[in-house]
Every structure is written in structure tokens, then in C-alpha cells.
Design an enzyme around this catalytic site. Structure first.
Site, PDB file in Angstrom:
ATOM      1  N   GLY A 238       0.806  -1.197   0.048  1.00 46.05           N
ATOM      2  CA  GLY A 238      -0.026  -0.108  -0.024  1.00 46.05           C
ATOM      3  C   GLY A 238       0.843   1.296  -0.007  1.00 46.05           C
ATOM      4  O   GLY A 238       2.016   1.211   0.338  1.00 46.05           O
ATOM      5  N   PRO A 239       0.471   2.201  -0.603  1.00 47.16           N
ATOM      6  CA  PRO A 239       1.230   3.747  -0.507  1.00 47.16           C
ATOM      7  C   PRO A 239       1.473   3.934   0.936  1.00 47.16           C
ATOM      8  O   PRO A 239       1.065   3.620   1.746  1.00 47.16           O
ATOM      9  CB  PRO A 239       0.096   4.767  -1.158  1.00 47.16           C
ATOM     10  CG  PRO A 239      -1.029   3.628  -1.743  1.00 47.16           C
ATOM     11  CD  PRO A 239      -0.917   2.292  -1.180  1.00 47.16           C
TER      12      PRO A 239
ATOM     13  N   GLY B 213      -0.878   2.939   6.874  1.00 50.49           N
ATOM     14  CA  GLY B 213      -1.067   2.335   8.080  1.00 50.49           C
ATOM     15  C   GLY B 213      -0.572   0.803   8.058  1.00 50.49           C
ATOM     16  O   GLY B 213      -0.966  -0.031   8.988  1.00 50.49           O
ATOM     17  N   LYS B 214       0.516   0.562   7.375  1.00 55.39           N
ATOM     18  CA  LYS B 214       1.213  -0.934   7.433  1.00 55.39           C
ATOM     19  C   LYS B 214       1.800  -0.788   8.523  1.00 55.39           C
ATOM     20  O   LYS B 214       1.669  -1.957   9.169  1.00 55.39           O
ATOM     21  CB  LYS B 214       2.103  -0.734   5.991  1.00 55.39           C
ATOM     22  CG  LYS B 214       1.544  -0.724   4.808  1.00 55.39           C
ATOM     23  CD  LYS B 214       2.318  -1.155   3.779  1.00 55.39           C
ATOM     24  CE  LYS B 214       3.319  -0.092   3.326  1.00 55.39           C
ATOM     25  NZ  LYS B 214       2.852   1.428   2.922  1.00 55.39           N
TER      26      LYS B 214
ATOM     27  N   GLY C  34       1.798   5.844   4.317  1.00 53.92           N
ATOM     28  CA  GLY C  34       0.940   6.444   5.189  1.00 53.92           C
ATOM     29  C   GLY C  34      -0.493   5.672   5.165  1.00 53.92           C
ATOM     30  O   GLY C  34      -1.474   6.064   5.966  1.00 53.92           O
TER      31      GLY C  34
ATOM     32  N   LYS D  19     -12.809   6.057  -5.872  1.00 58.66           N
ATOM     33  CA  LYS D  19     -13.565   7.139  -7.087  1.00 58.66           C
ATOM     34  C   LYS D  19     -14.756   7.502  -6.419  1.00 58.66           C
ATOM     35  O   LYS D  19     -15.082   8.829  -6.671  1.00 58.66           O
ATOM     36  CB  LYS D  19     -13.709   6.135  -8.281  1.00 58.66           C
ATOM     37  CG  LYS D  19     -12.467   6.010  -8.801  1.00 58.66           C
ATOM     38  CD  LYS D  19     -12.648   4.922 -10.156  1.00 58.66           C
ATOM     39  CE  LYS D  19     -11.366   4.725 -10.983  1.00 58.66           C
ATOM     40  NZ  LYS D  19     -11.726   3.886 -12.034  1.00 58.66           N
TER      41      LYS D  19
ATOM     42  N   SER E 113      -9.933   2.727 -17.826  1.00 64.17           N
ATOM     43  CA  SER E 113     -11.217   2.844 -17.094  1.00 64.17           C
ATOM     44  C   SER E 113     -11.953   4.305 -17.501  1.00 64.17           C
ATOM     45  O   SER E 113     -13.196   4.531 -17.150  1.00 64.17           O
ATOM     46  CB  SER E 113     -10.740   3.258 -15.494  1.00 64.17           C
ATOM     47  OG  SER E 113     -10.152   4.316 -15.223  1.00 64.17           O
TER      48      SER E 113
END
Length: 753
Positions: A367-368, A372-373, A370, A733, A690
Site C-alpha cells: 500500500g502507499p 497504516g502498514k 501512510g 472514486k 477505466s
């Protein structure tokens, strides 16, 4: 095959072919005037010997790097030797011992026969003149080289120089005789044989003699240095032993023996040490007695023993955790998707109950920054009652960072994992290795392999750090990896991982996490109370929208810390600190807003549709514009688009054109008008399929000249047949549309959950 000589050979041309049997030899090369005994055992060679003995006793001896029978062929050197068979006597196992007398050089021209034995046609060679002052000078210099060689190398008898001096009047014979006496390789002797011209032969001999003299001198120098080194070490050992005996007679203390005894006692007293570890440490402790305390090796061994004994050998394993309690603890400390918590708890259940399984994957959070990893892994460690260790991937870019350096290297030490165990004083850890993309981007495959050797349950039961040199059971450690994007991981390693995707937070989640976790932490860090600094939900929302653009919470926390620092300064200055942060006064603390969110149009327009994008910073609106103009039916697209998006636009155009009649569009318009599709914010690269449904709507609106509703947002991939395929990032989105005040969203049916 005849191996041609690289030299121009002086040959005596003859009108008739002269043919003789050929004996190929691999082990040596004969030179004129030399006698040599060979053993013949092959059937074809014995047949050839009978024919030669029945004739004139002559044959040709040729150097063959690849003898007959090897790969079905044979190589013969062009320059060979005509030899006379002097005698043949019986040998062992039916072989014959043949004495050959080398007569003169000949040049093979053609192999005439292979069975029952080799025969070849040949021409005679001539060596030219043997007179002249230059030749006499050459002979004298060669004799000087031979004299130096016999003085250096005692394998050559002193009488050798006298025998060669007797041949000085015949330079050709002198050169051949000298070369035959030297202990040189067959290819060097073959080069001498191919030197038919006398000047070339003497120069070749000079080169060979010079090389032999230099090699012999170098060998003697090395032997001398090695001998001196051994003598010096023996002398040092003897003197050191004498010094120890003198100190013992004087009653002085022996630091080396005392320290060795101290380590011996510590090792024997530590009952938790595995036997192989204890044996290794006792061996190192014994070495201390025989090494001076002033030597560098003494300090290295002492440091090694201290480090090995500081490892937590005696700590008992932590009992298995109660999963409902772990779930409750994680829920209290980590705010995120229920699906993520469920996947993590399932992994922990398997890891605790079946640690004997060798094929258990490694837990990896993707995950990016920040998202919460680290917070999730820390919550897991707290819930399981284990120490939490956090290691950044920038520290593990080489194999030595992970497995340590060998003790023989200068400045060597253990790897980061062993250091973490020593610092934590236990093997029962939860180790979070984050920013793994730095290890991958370093390009050192050995580092990645070493990392998986440490964290993969299939290999880490006997992990060996190069510095410590002792196997460790790392299966007691729960390793968790962290990476920004799953696609960053090399494909060969993916099957080793239990991948947990951690998407970015939407605006509402950020507000909840800020109030529940970030604000309490900052109140404590800066020594402020809630009465001194208050935040309204609208103030937090404005900070999130206008001062940050990210999927995580790092930037948000940095903006909040600016406000806390201003409040702390006001309090430290003795001023009254009663700050209430609202939506209207945020800019007084953070300045002008840094980001302007994309907004939908205020009214329906032709050729303008609201799309939805999923970026590394979360979800966002993406206005797509289109117009038509007189032309030749081309489709123009701008806005820093990737290849996938360009293909998606082409597919959307083809689909609308195929459905023109249904949409009320004149077919001729597609040939008479160009269509320009533009994606604003051209400095930002855009890619992905998309936007296909949104682009289709824009093209249809432009060609049919009908406006598109401005209160609807659209996302979805479109195929040539008009099918709408599912896309990713739906949560982000939808959140972006909600922030912009759009409450009607068109999504692919397959994205319904």
C-alpha cells in the site's frame, strides 16, 4: 586434417610424391638429432611398425593435439619429423618399445591413407646459410642464457653447457639440441620445429630461454619470500613462548589466559546454549590463550565471543496468542478495512498453529506510504505480546546488510537482523521490513535472495549470519514485509508471499483516524490539552482537501504538526492558548491552500463529461472534453496519455461509430469531421482503460450535439462490442465524487458489491 604452420616454409619442390607412414604423438615433440623411445600398443600402429621394419625403417613422427579416434578425426602438424627406427623390442601386454632417431624436418602436404594406418605425402625443407658474424653472436648470447638457466635451476646438470659449446660450430644442430634438453611444453617444441629458417630458429630459442630464465628467477624469489615468512613466524612463536615463560616465572598475570578462562566459565555455565554453539565458542575461547593481547585478532575474537554470548539463548518461547483477544486489540489500535483484519488474523492463526509447515508464505502488506502498514504490524506485535522491530529497506541494499560480513574482512559485523535480536534480547519478535522497493531497486539480486533466506519459513530454521557463523532458528520470528505497490515485486518471488493489499484512505476515514489516533498522539507529544487546541470536523476536512493530496496520512500529520507547533510556541511565550480551529480560520495557521480540487461543471454541456480517476494520492475527478471540427475523420487526443488510454479512446470511437444509427448520428459526419479528445491537467501522466465509458459518452455527445448531465460521474472500460468491464479503485472514486457534490455515479455492473 593437417594443421598449417603460421610461418612461410622453405620447401624443396619435387615432381613426384613421396609417401611415408605417419606416427601421431600427443605427449611430446621430437627435434632433429634426438633419440626417443615410444611404446606402441594400438593395432594400427603395430601394423604400421611391421610394414616399416620390412622396408627402409623410415616413418614420419607428427605432433597431434587430437589423436586418432577422438571425435572420429585426427589432426597432424604440417611441420613434422622424418625418423629412423633403430630398434623394436617387446613390451607389456603385446606392445612394442620402439627407439626412434629423429633425422630431419619435413612438411606434410596431404593425408593419403587412414586405414589400416596413417600415411601422408611430404616435401623436404631447407634451412639456408649457417655462416656470419651475427649468427656467432647469437650463439654466444644463447650460451649465456643457458649458463644462467643452469645456475638458477639445478634440474639442469652443469655439464649441459659444455656439451652445447661443442655444437657451436653447427648453429642449426645447436639450436635443436638445446631445445630438446629444455623442460618446456610440447607447443614450444613444435614452434622450434616449425622454425625452419636458421635465424627464426635462433630467435625462437632466445625467446623460450628468456622465458625459462625469468620464470625460474621468479619462482626462486617466491620460494625465498615464503621461506623468510615461515622463519619469521617460527621466530615470533618461539619468542612469544619464551616471553610467556618469563612472565610466568616472574609471577605476572596473563591477561590472555585469564580472559580465556572467563569465557570458558561463561560458556559452560550457560545451559541454554545448543551443543554445536557451545563447541564453537569454546574453540574460539581456547584460541585466546595463544594470541597476544596486543594483536588485532585478539580483539576480534574477544568481540565475537561477547556478541555470541549476548544473544538471547535462554529466553523461552512466547506462548501462542488468543486470537479473539488479538482481534480485539488490533481493532482498537488500527482503523481500516474489516477484510484486511480478517486476512491478517487468518494468517496469524495458521502461523501459530502450523509453524512446522515448511511452505508457509511470508506476510506482505502492499500500500502507499501512510496507509497504516506500520501501525497494523505494531498492533499485531502488541496484541501477541511480542517486541516490535522496524527495519527500513534502505538499510538492506546489500547481502552484507542482511547476512553480515565475514570475520576475516576489515570492519566486519553481524547483519541488521542479528543486531535487532541482540537489542531486543529475545527471538520472539515481530519484524516489519518496510520500503522493500529500495532493496529491489538496488539491483543486487543477492540481497533479495539473502532477505528471503532470512524471512521465508522454508529456509530460516537454520539461518547463518556470516559474521556469527552459527545457525539460528528464525521460525520464532514473525516477519512482515512492506512495499508501496504489488507490481514492484519481481515475479519469481510472488509465490513466496501472502499479499495483503492496503488501499488509500477516503476522506471520511481520514477524519476518523485523525480524531481517534493522530490527535491524541500529538496532544501528548506537544504537551497540549484539548481545551488549549480544538479541531472541528469541517476544519479537518478542509485540511485534507486543500492542504494534502495523498492516499495515506503522512502529509496530513505534517500539516497538523504545524498547527501544534504554533500553539506550543504561543503557550511557551506566556500568551493565553485557547485555539479553536474551524473551517474559516485554517488558512491563518497553514497559509493559502496548496491544492485546488477538481470540480464538476455548473451546467450540462456538449462534449464535457465527468470521469473518475484512481491515482497514488487516492480518487479524483477527471473532466474529459471533446469537440468536432471539419476534417478527414481523424481522432486527436491530448493530455499526456499513456498507450493503454490511447487504445481505449480508439476503441470508444469505433464503438460509437458502429452504433451511430442507434445514437441518431449521421454516418457521414465521422468522415467529414475530426474529433479532438482532451484530458485537462496535461502535466500529469494518465493511463489505464477505466475512462473508456466516459470517452464514449463524450464522442457521442459531440457527434450528436447533445449535452451531458453535469451531476453524473462515470467510470468503466468499454470493449469494441460495447461491453462494460470492471475497474479498480471504486472506493476512492466514489469518495472523490462525493467530495465534489456528485451523488449519481455510473459504474460497471460487475463492480457491484
Amino acid at each position: 586434417m593437417i594443421i598449417k604452420s603460421r610461418k612461410q616454409l622453405p620447401l624443396l619442390v619435387s615432381d613426384k610424391d613421396t609417401i611415408l607412414p605417419v606416427l601421431p604423438i600427443k605427449s611430446t615433440v621430437l627435434l632433429p638429432g634426438e633419440k626417443h623411445v615410444v611404446q606402441l600398443a594400438l593395432k594400427e600402429n603395430l601394423e604400421m611398425l611391421r610394414e616399416v621394419m620390412d622396408g627402409d625403417n623410415q616413418l614420419i613422427v607428427s605432433y597431434s593435439p587430437r589423436p586418432a579416434g577422438e571425435n572420429g578425426g585426427i589432426d597432424l602438424s604440417e611441420v613434422s619429423l622424418l625418423a629412423q627406427v633403430e630398434s623394436a623390442r617387446p613390451g607389456s601386454s603385446g606392445s612394442r618399445m620402439v627407439t626412434l632417431n629423429a633425422v630431419r624436418r619435413v612438411a606434410l602436404t596431404e593425408i593419403r591413407q587412414i586405414t589400416p594406418y596413417l600415411t601422408a605425402a611430404y616435401l623436404e625443407t631447407t634451412q639456408g646459410e649457417e655462416e656470419g658474424k651475427q649468427i656467432r653472436w647469437d650463439i654466444d648470447s644463447l650460451l649465456e642464457l643457458v649458463s644462467r638457466l643452469t645456475a638458477l635451476n639445478h634440474d639442469y646438470p652443469p655439464e649441459m653447457i659444455g656439451g652445447l659449446q661443442d655444437l657451436a660450430a653447427s648453429p642449426g644442430e645447436f639450436a635443436d639440441r638445446t631445445a630438446s634438453l629444455l623442460h618446456i611444453q610440447p607447443y614450444d617444441k613444435q614452434e622450434m620445429l616449425e622454425a625452419v629458417e636458421l635465424a627464426d630458429r635462433l630467435e625462437t630459442l632466445r625467446r623460450i630461454l628468456t622465458e625459462e630464465v625469468e620464470k625460474t628467477a621468479l619462482s626462486l624469489q617466491i620460494d625465498k619470500r615464503v621461506g623468510e615468512s615461515l622463519e619469521r613466524k617460527k621466530r615470533e612463536t618461539f619468542l612469544r613462548q619464551q616471553l610467556m615463560e618469563i612472565r610466568r616465572e616472574l609471577g605476572e598475570e596473563f591477561v590472555e589466559e585469564d580472559l580465556s578462562r572467563l569465557f570458558h566459565n561463561k560458556i559452560r555455565a550457560n545451559r541454554a546454549l545448543p551443543q554445536e554453539v557451545a563447541d564453537r565458542l569454546l574453540f574460539e575461547a581456547d584460541r585466546l590463550k595463544h594470541i597476544s593481547s596486543s594483536s588485532a585478532e585478539y580483539g576480534a575474537i574477544k568481540n565475537y565471543l561477547e556478541l555470541a554470548l549476548s544473544l538471547p539463548w535462554s529466553t523461552p518461547p512466547v506462548p501462542a496468542s488468543d486470537l479473539p483477544a488479538v482481534d480485539k486489540k488490533i481493532s482498537a489500535e488500527y482503523y481500516g478495512s474489516t477484510q484486511i483484519r480478517e486476512q491478517v488474523l487468518e494468517y496469524l492463526a495458521v502461523w501459530q498453529s502450523s509453524r512446522e509447515l515448511q511452505d508457509l508464505p511470508v506476510l506482505c502488506l502492499a500500500g502507499p506510504v501512510g496507509t497504516g502498514k506500520a501501525s497494523l504490524v505494531k498492533a499485531i506485535a502488541d496484541a501477541m505480546g511480542r517486541r516490535f522491530v522496524r527495519i527500513n529497506g534502505t538499510s538492506l541494499t546489500t547481502m552484507e546488510d542482511i547476512k553480515g560480513g565475514h570475520r576475516t574482512e576489515v570492519g566486519a559485523g553481524p547483519g541488521y537482523l542479528i543486531r535487532a535480536i541482540i537489542e531486543a534480547a529475545t527471538f520472539d519478535l515481530v519484524v516489519f521490513i518496510e520500503d522493500l522497493e529500495y532493496v529491489i531497486e538496488s539491483g543486487d539480486t543477492n540481497a533479495l535472495l539473502a532477505l528471503f533466506e532470512a524471512v521465508d519459513p522454508r529456509h530460516n530454521r537454520r539461518f547463518v549470519d556470516n559474521y556469527v557463523g552459527i545457525p539460528f532458528d528464525f521460525s520464532r520470528i514473525l516477519f512482515v514485509l512492506g512495499i508501496s505497490y504489488m507490481d514492484d515485486f519481481p515475479e519469481p518471488f510472488m509465490h513466496h508471499l501472502e499479499m495483503v493489499e492496503m488501499p488509500g484512505y477516503i476522506e471520511r476515514e481520514k477524519v476518523v483516524i485523525t480524531k481517534r489516533h493522530i490527535l491524541p498522539k500529538l496532544y501528548k507529544r506537544y504537551g497540549l490539552s484539548r481545551s488549549e487546541l480544538k479541531f472541528s470536523d469541517r476544519a479537518l476536512t478542509r485540511i485534507i482537501r486543500q492542504y494534502t493530496m495523498e492516499a495515506g496520512l503522512i502529509g496530513l500529520q505534517q500539516q497538523l504538526e504545524k498547527i501544534y507547533r504554533k500553539a506550543t510556541r504561543r503557550k511557551a511565550s506566556g500568551e493565553e492558548c485557547k485555539i479553536a480551529l474551524t473551517e474559516s480560520n485554517v488558512d491563518q495557521f497553514l497559509g493559502t491552500q496548496q491544492f485546488i480540487p477538481e470540480k464538476a461543471t455548473s451546467k450540462p454541456e456538449i462534449g464535457v463529461a465527468t470521469g473518475l480517476a484512481w491515482t497514488g494520492a487516492g480518487g479524483d475527478l477527471m473532466l474529459i472534453e471533446g469537440l468536432k471540427m471539419r476534417g478527414t475523420g481523424q481522432v486527436i487526443f491530448t493530455g499526456s496519455l499513456g498507450e493503454i488510454m490511447k487504445e481505449s479512446i480508439q476503441a470508444a470511437h469505433s464503438f460509437v461509430r458502429a452504433r451511430a444509427e442507434t445514437l441518431g448520428i449521421d454516418h457521414n459526419d465521422f468522415a467529414g469531421f475530426d474529433i479532438h479528445i482532451h484530458f485537462p491537467m496535461g502535466a500529469i501522466p494518465k493511463d489505464g482503460p477505466s475512462a473508456g465509458m466516459t470517452v464514449s459518452l463524450v464522442i457521442a455527445s459531440v457527434m450528436a450535439e447533445r449535452p451531458i448531465r453535469n451531476d453524473v460521474a462515470i467510470t468503466g472500460e468499454v470493449t469494441l462490442r460495447g461491453k462494460v468491464l470492471p475497474v479498480g479503485g471504486i472506493k476512492e472514486k466514489v469518495s472523490a465524487a462525493y467530495r465534489a457534490g456528485i451523488f449519481t455515479i455510473i459504474l460497471p455492473k460487475e463492480n457491484e458489491k
